[in-house]
Design an enzyme around this catalytic site. Structure first.
Site, mmCIF file in Angstrom:
data_model
loop_
_atom_site.group_PDB
_atom_site.id
_atom_site.type_symbol
_atom_site.label_atom_id
_atom_site.label_comp_id
_atom_site.label_asym_id
_atom_site.label_seq_id
_atom_site.Cartn_x
_atom_site.Cartn_y
_atom_site.Cartn_z
ATOM 1 N N ASP A 5 14.081 33.616 -85.145
ATOM 2 C CA ASP A 5 14.827 32.544 -85.818
ATOM 3 C C ASP A 5 16.252 32.537 -85.291
ATOM 4 O O ASP A 5 16.977 33.531 -85.399
ATOM 5 C CB ASP A 5 14.821 32.791 -87.334
ATOM 6 C CG ASP A 5 15.241 31.557 -88.127
ATOM 7 O OD1 ASP A 5 15.729 30.595 -87.508
ATOM 8 O OD2 ASP A 5 15.098 31.569 -89.357
ATOM 9 N N GLU A 104 12.890 28.099 -84.324
ATOM 10 C CA GLU A 104 12.073 29.259 -84.685
ATOM 11 C C GLU A 104 10.710 29.212 -84.013
ATOM 12 O O GLU A 104 10.188 28.151 -83.678
ATOM 13 C CB GLU A 104 11.921 29.382 -86.197
ATOM 14 C CG GLU A 104 11.259 28.201 -86.862
ATOM 15 C CD GLU A 104 11.078 28.404 -88.366
ATOM 16 O OE1 GLU A 104 10.904 29.564 -88.810
ATOM 17 O OE2 GLU A 104 11.107 27.401 -89.092
#
Length: 351
Positions: A5, A104
């Site tokens: 992320d 992500e």
């Protein structure tokens, strides 16, 4: 499996373009004008410290941080940065990459030392893109995804069956991926407020409240269970949507019809590029001051723009009369190709 992320992604991209913004409260949203109706797309950590979050009205965010630098959204820049990051991830040794969004992705890899692999990956992303990322390590996709929140910013954290309840058990259910405000409140009415309580629940007891599919899935989510496979099958959009926030409320039927026609024109352009027929429509309406409702319907499979527009205008009849409207959105769902991924979310078993 790893979940990567990017930290404060959109704000970080803006700081790369304007290094003088480093360490300052940066808010990105709309056209960068807090006097206009728009919401926050993202905020730097410095702005988040004042309570600014994604989806917050831009004018409220500006009040919370009077000295913030407010910038307009630049989707092309973020997409370019995202593609660069995903290329780095795919170049890592033995990596299977499942992209989840701009910022992500899941990575499946065989590694004797996952933490070392994660740190090597972070360094590669930083060297190639100058962007920092956090990495969650897990034995299911759910646990990897949740682990990332404990690694932020720019850290690494591991969640497995062995430490899941030690770390998550006492936390409220809303901290689970896939459980929002409404679901957590519904769980609370059943006496389930923590992850441990959800993990210990009988799936059958959740069926009356959530249905035969979602009830057992929420119980599974409480245990951190789910898919253990990273799938790099290319993602295919189920639909396309557009929405507009109006600087002045719409109050006349003619204004509403015109706005829906314009939205439909843009959505139909997006759908045409996919080459798949439309099978459903959803009209999103945000009434003043800030109450949002959606109206949806399935339609007979069609690629006829006139038919799609007609069915969209049918949904307009569901709008509550004499209520000012500040936002309208339209989504068209399409048939899915046979080779596309099955399932709706990678947290579900059988993804």
């Amino acid at each position: 499996m790893l979940h990567v992320d990017l930290d404060q992604f959109i704000a970080a991209v803006e700081v790369l373009r304007r290094p003088e913004l480093a360490g300052k409260a940066v808010i990105v949203g709309g056209r960068g004008d807090p006097a206009e109706r728009a919401v926050v797309s993202t905020a730097s950590y410095e702005a988040r410290a004042y309570g600014v979050g994604s989806g917050m009205p831009l004018r409220i965010a500006a009040r919370k941080v009077p000295g913030a630098i407010i910038l307009p959204v630049d989707q092309d820049a973020y997409l370019a940065a995202s593609e660069q990051v995903m290329a780095v991830l795919r170049s890592q040794p033995g990596a299977t990459v499942q992209v989840l969004g701009w910022d992500e992705a899941f990575i499946g890899v065989q590694a004797t030392d996952p933490e070392a692999y994660a740190r090597q990956l972070q360094q590669a992303v930083l060297e190639e893109t100058r962007l920092h990322c956090s990495v969650g390590i897990g034995d299911t996709l759910v646990r990897a995804k949740v682990a990332t929140t404990f690694g932020k910013p720019a850290g690494v954290f591991r969640l497995t069956e062995d430490n899941w309840l030690d770390v998550m058990g006492s936390r409220p259910t809303i901290e689970l991926w896939g459980v929002g405000t409404k679901v957590s409140r519904r769980l609370a009415t059943l006496g389930i407020k923590t992850v441990a309580q959800l993990a210990a629940s009988n799936p059958d007891d959740l069926v009356p409240e959530f249905g035969p599919k979602m009830g057992p899935w929420y119980a599974q989510l409480g245990r951190g269970d789910g898919s253990r496979t990273v799938d790099d099958t290319p993602w295919v959009a189920r639909g396309h949507s557009r929405e507009t926030t109006f600087q002045h409320d719409l109050t006349e039927p003619g204004q509403i019809d015109d706005a829906v026609r314009e939205l439909a024109a843009h959505v139909l352009e997006d759908v045409a590029g996919e080459g798949r027929p439309v099978i459903g429509l959803t009209l999103k309406v945000r009434y003043a001051p800030f109450i949002t409702k959606t109206y949806a319907r399935k339609i007979p499979e069609t690629s006829d723009p006139a038919e799609v527009l007609a069915r969209a205008l049918d949904l307009v009849a569901k709008i509550e009369p004499d209520r000012p409207i500040r936002l309208l959105g339209l989504r068209a769902d399409m048939t899915m190709p046979a080779e596309s991924r099955e399932g709706h979310t990678p947290t579900r078993s059988g993804w």
